[in-house]
Design a protein around this motif. Sequence first.
Motif, PDB file in Angstrom:
ATOM      1  N   VAL A 230       0.851  -1.189   0.000  1.00  0.00           N
ATOM      2  CA  VAL A 230       0.000   0.000   0.000  1.00  0.00           C
ATOM      3  C   VAL A 230       0.883   1.234   0.000  1.00  0.00           C
ATOM      4  O   VAL A 230       2.093   1.154   0.253  1.00  0.00           O
ATOM      5  CB  VAL A 230      -0.948   0.028   1.217  1.00  0.00           C
ATOM      6  CG1 VAL A 230      -1.953  -1.104   1.162  1.00  0.00           C
ATOM      7  CG2 VAL A 230      -0.157  -0.017   2.525  1.00  0.00           C
ATOM      8  N   GLY A 231       0.276   2.376  -0.294  1.00  0.00           N
ATOM      9  CA  GLY A 231       0.992   3.634  -0.294  1.00  0.00           C
ATOM     10  C   GLY A 231       0.290   4.651   0.580  1.00  0.00           C
ATOM     11  O   GLY A 231      -0.850   4.444   1.014  1.00  0.00           O
TER      12      GLY A 231
ATOM     13  N   GLN B 264      -1.993   7.570   1.855  1.00  0.00           N
ATOM     14  CA  GLN B 264      -3.313   8.054   1.444  1.00  0.00           C
ATOM     15  C   GLN B 264      -4.166   6.993   0.755  1.00  0.00           C
ATOM     16  O   GLN B 264      -5.270   7.292   0.284  1.00  0.00           O
ATOM     17  CB  GLN B 264      -3.198   9.282   0.522  1.00  0.00           C
ATOM     18  CG  GLN B 264      -2.369  10.412   1.097  1.00  0.00           C
ATOM     19  CD  GLN B 264      -2.901  10.911   2.430  1.00  0.00           C
ATOM     20  OE1 GLN B 264      -4.112  11.032   2.620  1.00  0.00           O
ATOM     21  NE2 GLN B 264      -1.999  11.191   3.361  1.00  0.00           N
ATOM     22  N   ASP B 265      -3.690   5.752   0.682  1.00  0.00           N
ATOM     23  CA  ASP B 265      -4.502   4.676   0.091  1.00  0.00           C
ATOM     24  C   ASP B 265      -5.640   4.308   1.037  1.00  0.00           C
ATOM     25  O   ASP B 265      -5.478   4.302   2.264  1.00  0.00           O
ATOM     26  CB  ASP B 265      -3.646   3.431  -0.171  1.00  0.00           C
ATOM     27  CG  ASP B 265      -2.798   3.557  -1.422  1.00  0.00           C
ATOM     28  OD1 ASP B 265      -2.931   4.586  -2.103  1.00  0.00           O
ATOM     29  OD2 ASP B 265      -2.021   2.631  -1.714  1.00  0.00           O
ATOM     30  N   ALA B 266      -6.788   3.995   0.450  1.00  0.00           N
ATOM     31  CA  ALA B 266      -7.908   3.458   1.225  1.00  0.00           C
ATOM     32  C   ALA B 266      -7.786   1.942   1.249  1.00  0.00           C
ATOM     33  O   ALA B 266      -7.567   1.308   0.211  1.00  0.00           O
ATOM     34  CB  ALA B 266      -9.231   3.875   0.600  1.00  0.00           C
ATOM     35  N   VAL B 267      -7.910   1.351   2.421  1.00  0.00           N
ATOM     36  CA  VAL B 267      -7.766  -0.098   2.565  1.00  0.00           C
ATOM     37  C   VAL B 267      -9.026  -0.657   3.207  1.00  0.00           C
ATOM     38  O   VAL B 267      -9.737   0.023   3.938  1.00  0.00           O
ATOM     39  CB  VAL B 267      -6.527  -0.466   3.409  1.00  0.00           C
ATOM     40  CG1 VAL B 267      -5.265   0.056   2.766  1.00  0.00           C
ATOM     41  CG2 VAL B 267      -6.656   0.081   4.826  1.00  0.00           C
TER      42      VAL B 267
ATOM     43  N   GLN C 225      -7.308  -6.496   4.411  1.00  0.00           N
ATOM     44  CA  GLN C 225      -6.446  -6.325   3.233  1.00  0.00           C
ATOM     45  C   GLN C 225      -4.975  -6.460   3.617  1.00  0.00           C
ATOM     46  O   GLN C 225      -4.546  -6.037   4.695  1.00  0.00           O
ATOM     47  CB  GLN C 225      -6.698  -4.956   2.598  1.00  0.00           C
ATOM     48  CG  GLN C 225      -5.870  -4.682   1.351  1.00  0.00           C
ATOM     49  CD  GLN C 225      -6.239  -3.364   0.706  1.00  0.00           C
ATOM     50  OE1 GLN C 225      -7.359  -2.873   0.857  1.00  0.00           O
ATOM     51  NE2 GLN C 225      -5.308  -2.783  -0.023  1.00  0.00           N
TER      52      GLN C 225
ATOM     53  N   TRP D  84      -7.754   4.728   6.045  1.00  0.00           N
ATOM     54  CA  TRP D  84      -6.773   5.326   5.138  1.00  0.00           C
ATOM     55  C   TRP D  84      -5.384   5.152   5.714  1.00  0.00           C
ATOM     56  O   TRP D  84      -5.186   5.171   6.920  1.00  0.00           O
ATOM     57  CB  TRP D  84      -7.017   6.827   4.965  1.00  0.00           C
ATOM     58  CG  TRP D  84      -8.278   7.175   4.250  1.00  0.00           C
ATOM     59  CD1 TRP D  84      -8.848   6.530   3.198  1.00  0.00           C
ATOM     60  CD2 TRP D  84      -9.154   8.274   4.549  1.00  0.00           C
ATOM     61  NE1 TRP D  84      -9.998   7.143   2.820  1.00  0.00           N
ATOM     62  CE2 TRP D  84     -10.223   8.218   3.621  1.00  0.00           C
ATOM     63  CE3 TRP D  84      -9.143   9.300   5.485  1.00  0.00           C
ATOM     64  CZ2 TRP D  84     -11.245   9.153   3.617  1.00  0.00           C
ATOM     65  CZ3 TRP D  84     -10.162  10.223   5.477  1.00  0.00           C
ATOM     66  CH2 TRP D  84     -11.195  10.146   4.559  1.00  0.00           C
ATOM     67  N   VAL D  85      -4.412   5.019   4.824  1.00  0.00           N
ATOM     68  CA  VAL D  85      -3.015   4.984   5.243  1.00  0.00           C
ATOM     69  C   VAL D  85      -2.559   6.428   5.415  1.00  0.00           C
ATOM     70  O   VAL D  85      -2.381   7.156   4.440  1.00  0.00           O
ATOM     71  CB  VAL D  85      -2.138   4.256   4.210  1.00  0.00           C
ATOM     72  CG1 VAL D  85      -0.683   4.253   4.666  1.00  0.00           C
ATOM     73  CG2 VAL D  85      -2.631   2.833   3.992  1.00  0.00           C
TER      74      VAL D  85
END
Length: 357
Positions: free
Chosen positions: A76-77, A79-82, A86, A187-188
């Motif tokens: 993941v990076g 601001q990614d939504a998870v 996941q 969110w990340v």
Amino acid sequence: MLLALLAGIACHAAAEPAPEFVVDPAQLQSLGVGLQKLTASSATVGAPAPAKVTLPPELDMLISAPVDGVVTQVLVGPQDAVKSGQSLLRLSSSALGEMQLRLMEAGSRLQLARHALDRERRLFDEGIIPERRVQEAKAAQRSAEATQRQAEAALRLAGVGDATISRVAAGGRLDDGLTVHARSAGWVTALDVRPGQRVREADALLRLANPREVWLEVQLPVGAAVATGQQLALVGRDVSAVAQSLGPLVGEGQTQTLRARVTRGAALLRPGEVVQVSVPKAGGAGWVLPQAAVFHHEGRAFVFVRSTRGFVATPVRMSGGAGGVTQVIGELKAGQDVAVRAVVALKSAWLGHGGGD
């Protein structure tokens, strides 16, 4: 002279529009009229105060390394939504292999302890050994079971799934890597590692924020009087909050922190964002409305209240306001719908019924 005065009064009465005028549903839609329901009267609106958008502690999660290891892949990076469950990243860990080995050895000892107990019971039933030998075998089995449960708990705490734990306990294949999963959606907000980085157990890997519930930390001057349960409004946003508690400590800027829970419009806010909040002042009461809801006619302020036939132009008195909202006092009741959009068009329709300006 008297006739002229009466004629002037009659002319003025004819020019004054009636308070209520008819607007059918089709006209309401074509004009684009927006309504706001009056809830409860609130204290007078004061000056805006700065506030920071925060999350409750249980919704701001720090994902840490479950074991010593090396980050082999980041999935993941920022601001990614998870989603819940996941995969976030993968670790390669020799410590994980040692934990699995301890579980495998505990499983083997438990299996031997069970066989030993079965043998001792048969010998006791045949009268060959005393009952003490059976009791000792039972104690050994219980000890082996406790050791296996401890080894399983350590792996489960590290994020290993039950299927893998059962396979290893039965003497199956060992895993040399571990995948870290999200325990809930969010969110990340921070990513602290990269592939190839070596981490120790409990080192921070990333941070997840779940904006399911949003709070505000409002900075108020010392001595501000805000009651628990009081309604707050954000400046320029269709967002409202309810005051929860006023902190007893005073900061360096001689301010106190008011914690408020957002009750409407949480999706419009982002954790860490700084916003302006219209905080009610102590004393006085009225109704908080957008400034666009209030219009003026012949030096008086009015709002349009929805009726069964259309709208009623209701006189109000403005008692304060800031940041796009205003405080009004008048013959208003909780549950009434007040026009807050396309008010100019309604005013034209109202004056058209009575021939005003």
